[in-house]
Design a protein around this motif. Structure first.
Motif, PDB file in Angstrom:
ATOM      1  N   ARG A 340       3.222  33.747 -14.151  1.00  0.00           N
ATOM      2  CA  ARG A 340       2.369  33.987 -15.058  1.00  0.00           C
ATOM      3  C   ARG A 340       1.086  33.235 -15.115  1.00  0.00           C
ATOM      4  NH1 ARG A 340       6.887  32.347 -16.857  1.00  0.00           N
ATOM      5  NH2 ARG A 340       6.745  30.152 -18.701  1.00  0.00           N
ATOM      6  N   THR A 341       0.544  32.672 -15.490  1.00  0.00           N
ATOM      7  CA  THR A 341      -1.412  31.846 -15.260  1.00  0.00           C
ATOM      8  C   THR A 341      -0.724  31.394 -17.192  1.00  0.00           C
ATOM      9  OG1 THR A 341      -2.776  30.620 -15.586  1.00  0.00           O
ATOM     10  CG2 THR A 341      -3.029  32.873 -15.851  1.00  0.00           C
ATOM     11  N   GLN A 342      -0.964  30.121 -17.121  1.00  0.00           N
ATOM     12  CA  GLN A 342      -0.378  29.223 -18.432  1.00  0.00           C
ATOM     13  C   GLN A 342      -1.986  28.091 -18.860  1.00  0.00           C
ATOM     14  OE1 GLN A 342       3.261  28.361 -19.967  1.00  0.00           O
ATOM     15  NE2 GLN A 342       3.536  28.694 -18.054  1.00  0.00           N
ATOM     16  N   GLU A 343      -3.358  28.897 -19.174  1.00  0.00           N
ATOM     17  CA  GLU A 343      -3.922  27.929 -19.370  1.00  0.00           C
ATOM     18  C   GLU A 343      -4.773  28.021 -20.790  1.00  0.00           C
ATOM     19  OE1 GLU A 343      -6.794  31.530 -17.711  1.00  0.00           O
ATOM     20  OE2 GLU A 343      -5.187  31.175 -16.771  1.00  0.00           O
ATOM     21  N   ARG A 344      -5.234  26.706 -21.015  1.00  0.00           N
ATOM     22  CA  ARG A 344      -6.736  26.481 -21.706  1.00  0.00           C
ATOM     23  C   ARG A 344      -7.934  26.371 -21.513  1.00  0.00           C
ATOM     24  NH1 ARG A 344      -3.329  21.876 -21.626  1.00  0.00           N
ATOM     25  NH2 ARG A 344      -1.189  22.031 -22.913  1.00  0.00           N
ATOM     26  N   TYR A 345      -8.518  27.336 -22.517  1.00  0.00           N
ATOM     27  CA  TYR A 345     -10.489  27.089 -22.200  1.00  0.00           C
ATOM     28  C   TYR A 345     -10.620  27.110 -23.244  1.00  0.00           C
ATOM     29  CZ  TYR A 345      -9.303  32.297 -23.199  1.00  0.00           C
ATOM     30  OH  TYR A 345      -9.370  33.253 -24.469  1.00  0.00           O
ATOM     31  N   THR A 346     -12.379  27.778 -22.888  1.00  0.00           N
ATOM     32  CA  THR A 346     -13.533  27.615 -24.588  1.00  0.00           C
ATOM     33  C   THR A 346     -13.594  26.263 -24.768  1.00  0.00           C
ATOM     34  OG1 THR A 346     -13.037  29.999 -24.550  1.00  0.00           O
ATOM     35  CG2 THR A 346     -14.798  28.498 -26.338  1.00  0.00           C
ATOM     36  N   PRO A 516     -15.970  38.702 -19.892  1.00  0.00           N
ATOM     37  CA  PRO A 516     -14.731  38.769 -20.735  1.00  0.00           C
ATOM     38  C   PRO A 516     -14.035  37.896 -19.664  1.00  0.00           C
ATOM     39  CG  PRO A 516     -16.006  40.567 -19.862  1.00  0.00           C
ATOM     40  CD  PRO A 516     -16.695  39.962 -19.743  1.00  0.00           C
ATOM     41  N   GLY A 517     -12.675  37.169 -19.784  1.00  0.00           N
ATOM     42  CA  GLY A 517     -11.709  36.993 -18.600  1.00  0.00           C
ATOM     43  C   GLY A 517     -11.839  36.079 -18.519  1.00  0.00           C
ATOM     44  N   VAL A 518     -13.022  35.608 -18.582  1.00  0.00           N
ATOM     45  CA  VAL A 518     -13.317  33.748 -17.671  1.00  0.00           C
ATOM     46  C   VAL A 518     -13.989  33.173 -19.291  1.00  0.00           C
ATOM     47  CG1 VAL A 518     -13.912  34.418 -16.037  1.00  0.00           C
ATOM     48  CG2 VAL A 518     -15.724  34.610 -16.966  1.00  0.00           C
ATOM     49  N   GLY A 519     -14.644  33.329 -20.168  1.00  0.00           N
ATOM     50  CA  GLY A 519     -15.232  33.130 -21.042  1.00  0.00           C
ATOM     51  C   GLY A 519     -16.680  32.407 -20.955  1.00  0.00           C
ATOM     52  N   PHE A 520     -17.148  31.345 -20.839  1.00  0.00           N
ATOM     53  CA  PHE A 520     -18.777  31.163 -21.106  1.00  0.00           C
ATOM     54  C   PHE A 520     -19.495  30.492 -19.572  1.00  0.00           C
ATOM     55  CE2 PHE A 520     -22.395  27.781 -20.855  1.00  0.00           C
ATOM     56  CZ  PHE A 520     -23.582  28.423 -21.347  1.00  0.00           C
ATOM     57  N   VAL A 521     -20.645  31.439 -19.120  1.00  0.00           N
ATOM     58  CA  VAL A 521     -20.736  30.508 -17.895  1.00  0.00           C
ATOM     59  C   VAL A 521     -22.461  30.256 -17.840  1.00  0.00           C
ATOM     60  CG1 VAL A 521     -21.016  31.400 -15.537  1.00  0.00           C
ATOM     61  CG2 VAL A 521     -19.481  32.285 -16.499  1.00  0.00           C
ATOM     62  N   SER A 522     -22.992  28.988 -17.928  1.00  0.00           N
ATOM     63  CA  SER A 522     -24.169  28.693 -17.943  1.00  0.00           C
ATOM     64  C   SER A 522     -25.290  29.366 -16.666  1.00  0.00           C
ATOM     65  CB  SER A 522     -23.569  26.970 -17.157  1.00  0.00           C
ATOM     66  OG  SER A 522     -23.546  27.095 -16.323  1.00  0.00           O
ATOM     67  N   ALA A 523     -25.963  28.918 -16.999  1.00  0.00           N
ATOM     68  CA  ALA A 523     -27.105  29.674 -16.082  1.00  0.00           C
ATOM     69  C   ALA A 523     -27.786  29.327 -15.540  1.00  0.00           C
ATOM     70  CB  ALA A 523     -28.876  28.838 -17.197  1.00  0.00           C
ATOM     71  N   ALA A 524     -26.354  28.381 -14.740  1.00  0.00           N
ATOM     72  CA  ALA A 524     -26.364  27.150 -13.239  1.00  0.00           C
ATOM     73  C   ALA A 524     -25.766  28.370 -12.490  1.00  0.00           C
ATOM     74  CB  ALA A 524     -26.095  26.045 -12.604  1.00  0.00           C
ATOM     75  N   GLY A 525     -24.326  29.031 -13.198  1.00  0.00           N
ATOM     76  CA  GLY A 525     -23.306  30.543 -12.601  1.00  0.00           C
ATOM     77  C   GLY A 525     -23.813  31.155 -12.866  1.00  0.00           C
ATOM     78  N   VAL A 526     -22.667  31.829 -11.981  1.00  0.00           N
ATOM     79  CA  VAL A 526     -22.415  33.975 -11.651  1.00  0.00           C
ATOM     80  C   VAL A 526     -21.791  34.022 -12.265  1.00  0.00           C
ATOM     81  CG1 VAL A 526     -24.474  33.832  -9.631  1.00  0.00           C
ATOM     82  CG2 VAL A 526     -21.757  33.770  -9.829  1.00  0.00           C
ATOM     83  N   TYR A 527     -20.902  35.134 -12.464  1.00  0.00           N
ATOM     84  CA  TYR A 527     -19.595  35.962 -13.183  1.00  0.00           C
ATOM     85  C   TYR A 527     -19.256  37.524 -12.178  1.00  0.00           C
ATOM     86  CZ  TYR A 527     -16.944  38.820 -15.557  1.00  0.00           C
ATOM     87  OH  TYR A 527     -15.762  40.197 -16.435  1.00  0.00           O
ATOM     88  N   ARG A 528     -18.272  36.995 -11.893  1.00  0.00           N
ATOM     89  CA  ARG A 528     -17.601  37.763 -10.462  1.00  0.00           C
ATOM     90  C   ARG A 528     -16.466  38.492 -11.575  1.00  0.00           C
ATOM     91  NH1 ARG A 528     -18.845  33.363  -6.913  1.00  0.00           N
ATOM     92  NH2 ARG A 528     -20.860  34.024  -6.000  1.00  0.00           N
ATOM     93  N   GLN A 529     -15.663  38.916 -10.656  1.00  0.00           N
ATOM     94  CA  GLN A 529     -15.021  39.853 -11.001  1.00  0.00           C
ATOM     95  C   GLN A 529     -14.131  40.697  -9.643  1.00  0.00           C
ATOM     96  OE1 GLN A 529     -13.787  43.684 -13.430  1.00  0.00           O
ATOM     97  NE2 GLN A 529     -12.674  42.767 -14.715  1.00  0.00           N
ATOM     98  N   ARG A 530     -12.806  40.279  -9.358  1.00  0.00           N
ATOM     99  CA  ARG A 530     -12.152  40.620  -8.252  1.00  0.00           C
ATOM    100  C   ARG A 530     -11.914  42.343  -8.446  1.00  0.00           C
ATOM    101  NH1 ARG A 530      -8.270  36.922  -9.961  1.00  0.00           N
ATOM    102  NH2 ARG A 530      -8.368  34.885  -8.900  1.00  0.00           N
TER     103      ARG A 530
END
Length: 679
Positions: A340-346, A516-530
């Protein structure tokens, strides 16, 4: 404890000469039918003679072997070090099956390879089978099988110590020892390496936030083999590693730890058989950061503070004495993984506000049969597998760190299925020439990482996908082996592979925004999904040659891969493009001279341009590098060594982030050291 028990059980026979090896420490011999497939062997002399003293460097001698990125295990993110062949592309996970003494080595959670766990000096050989599908070695061999074989006292000697000091305050020290004890033996190998590292970002794009990326790694492996009588032997292995890396920014520390244990019984002659059981434990942690436009400050974006995983499995094989030119292997294998992955985000004002826990378990159980038939110059091969797979107990829970109700609380439905795969092949020897042809089907189950763990690279974010289907490959090849003289060998293979339901990181949107699944993405980035693509289709040619006369040897390898994506629906924009991080041309050549402990070698490697991303919008430049190694004996037991990686300090581009920031792989690195051998 396992090793000690075995050694106490070994009878000390007075008539056994001190240097006599009465057990092999190996598994059952490869079947004769493997002559029908594209098999390349890396011998021990080469394993101990690379400039970097790293396993991934050795594997690059076989053109077509590739990781997801060009960096090695001192600077790459561990999750980018899945291994594949034949231009099939990939992500974190391996599409080639990596085995050590018959035990699968891919991380139970992620499918990547912990390369710092493997000291090349402790191995006897590496055997690479390109293609071939999932045969008797186990499921997951879509692109091929890479088999590592541990060394025996005859390979390792009683004691060997190495220590070197290198660029950027680097250290590399190792010790390998072995002893024959009665009708058995024990080996031990340890390695420690560290360095201040280099700045990953290329010089003209760096800012105040960029710094060198240090590393510190260690491994230890203990092995014992005992003759049980009647042609049977018991083999036990215990090993562990620790790996600390940094990505050259604040908040990007990486920690990996692991321990493995296995026990195998092997019986040769008459009714041959083998029984294997193993357990793997892994612990992984990684931080991710974003950088402002001027690269003057970094801020944390994701803290995967604990990703534990466990893998357990086993296999049983039988090799009955059929006779009449027939060799038969049949058996069953099972593997169960959980994690399992355990993570802190946002993050808000530099502090995380949410916690995510996601994971599950999966298992495969299969039966296999592999038959070879030899009749004069003709060798035939046929094999099949039937596997049952399950993905279970998948869940995703997201909660505010301040307390309160869950933001997300999902339990994914259990899934299962059955996969039937196989391979057939033929080889015909006509004098100095052997003709080969083969066809095969293979499959791979999505890893827990692909199903449940999101990740970030710079400003880009990629979400997991718990609904991924298994990958399935269909392939065929034809080849020729030519040995015009004892000192010269040449091998050529042409192939076609189609990987259906290929798992890839698919671009779905551009920032800024919450996804969904990643939270905030800045204007410099892209959002992908497997996602599962329709297919990746690869056609190619592989050439290998070796010349050896006296102290001089020349080996060369070249791979051409024309790989294309077939995609529709939400991924339709990718149709006809090349898979990410897939070079069309790869080549390697090594010229060596050796007389006893005195020797020198130079290696050239080339990789053509490849795309960083699925949309083929960011191209990584081609790279030509040169490595060298030299050894000068000072006494009968002591040798001075000099090594040089990337002598010309070529720029090897390993990645490009959304804003066009380029990350590089290993720059010029020089080493001076000593090697001591107890004679």
């Amino acid at each position: 404890m396992i090793i000690g028990t075995l050694l106490l059980a070994a009878p000390a026979l007075a008539q056994t000469a001190p240097d006599e090896i009465v057990v092999t420490g190996r598994g059952l011999d490869a079947p004769p039918g493997d002559a029908a497939y594209d098999v390349v062997t890396v011998e021990r002399e080469r394993l101990a003679g690379t400039a970097s003293n790293r396993l991934e460097d050795v594997l690059h001698d076989v053109a077509g072997v590739a990781q997801f990125r060009r960096s090695d295990s001192r600077s790459a993110h561990p999750t980018s070090q899945g291994v594949t062949l034949r231009g099939l592309g990939g992500n974190a996970s391996s599409r080639a099956l990596l085995l050590l003494d018959g035990v699968p080595q891919a991380d139970p959670f992620g499918g990547w390879v912990a390369f710092p766990a493997y000291l090349p000096d402790r191995l006897a050989a590496i055997r690479v089978t390109r293609g071939g599908g999932s045969g008797y070695a186990g499921p997951g061999a879509l692109a091929g099988t890479i088999e590592l074989t541990s060394g025996t006292p005859a390979d390792l000697g009683p004691l060997q110590l190495r220590a070197a000091y290198g660029s950027r305050d680097s250290m590399d020290a190792s010790a390998v020892g072995s002893a024959t004890l009665g009708q058995g033996f024990v080996t031990i190998a340890g390695q420690y390496s560290r360095g201040d590292g280099f700045v990953p970002i290329v010089e003209d794009q760096r800012g105040p936030a960029d710094r060198a990326a240090p590393y510190e790694q260690a491994s230890l492996a203990l092995r014992g083999v005992v003759d049980m009588g009647g042609g049977a032997e018991l083999q036990a292995n215990v090993s562990g590693f620790t790996d600390r890396r940094d990505r050259g920014l604040d908040f990007t520390r990486i920690a990996s730890d692991g321990a493995d244990a296995s026990i195998r019984l092997v019986k040769r002659g008459g009714w041959g058989w083998s029984a294997l059981a193993y357990v793997q434990t892994r612990q992984f942690a990684s931080g991710f950061a974003s950088v402002d436009d001027t690269r003057s400050a970094a801020a944390p974006t994701l803290d995967q503070y604990n990703v534990p995983a466990t893998g357990i499995g086993g296999r049983i094989e039988l090799q009955p004495p059929i006779g009449g030119g027939v060799t038969l292997r049949l058996g069953s294998d099972v593997r169960h993984v959980s994690g399992r992955t355990q993570e802190r985000y946002t993050y808000v004002a530099g502090a995380p506000t949410r916690r995510r826990v996601a994971g599950g378990e999966s298992s495969t159980i299969g039966g296999f049969l592999d038959a070879s038939y030899e009749a004069g110059p003709l060798t035939l091969s046929a094999g099949g597998r039937l596997d049952r797979w399950t993905i279970a107990k998948g869940s995703l829970v997201e909660r505010p760190l301040a307390g309160g109700a869950a933001l997300t609380d999902l339990a994914f439905a259990d899934r299962s299925g059955t996969e039937a795969t196989g391979r057939i092949g033929a080889a015909y020897a006509a004098g100095a020439v052997t003709l080969r042809a083969a066809a095969y089907r293979g499959w791979r189950l999505p890893t827990l990482n692909e199903l449940y763990r999101p990740f970030r690279v710079g400003a880009d974010a990629t979400a997991a996908n718990a609904a991924l289907d298994p990958e399935r490959l269909t392939g065929a090849e034809i080849g020729l082996d030519w040995r015009p003289a004892p000192a010269l060998t040449f091998r050529a293979t042409g192939y076609w592979n189609r990987l259906d339901d290929a798992i890839a990181n698919v671009t779905l949107a551009s920032g800024p925004g919450n996804f969904p699944g990643v939270g905030f993405v800045s204007a410099a980035g892209v959002y992908r999904q497997r996602r599962n693509l329709d297919a990746v289709e690869a056609r190619g040619v592989e050439l290998d040659g070796r010349f050896e006369r006296g102290p001089v040897s020349l080996s060369a390898s070249y791979a051409f891969a024309d790989s294309r994506v077939h995609a529709s629906g939400i991924a339709a924009a990718l149709d006809g493009l090349r898979p990410a991080q897939t070079a069309q041309h790869q080549a390697s050549a090594t010229l060596a001279w050796r007389r006893g402990d005195l020797g020198a070698a130079i290696t050239a490697r080339y990789a053509s341009p490849q795309y960083e991303d699925d949309q083929n919008s960011r191209e990584l430049a081609d790279a030509l590098t040169f490595d060298a190694a030299a050894a000068l004996p000072l006494t009968r037991s002591l040798t001075a060594e000099a090594r040089a990686e990337n002598i010309a300090d070529a720029r090897v581009e390993a990645g490009i982030s959304g804003p066009g920031v380029i990350e590089r792989a290993t720059p010029r690195t020089l080493w001076l050291g000593l090697r001591y051998r107890l004679r």
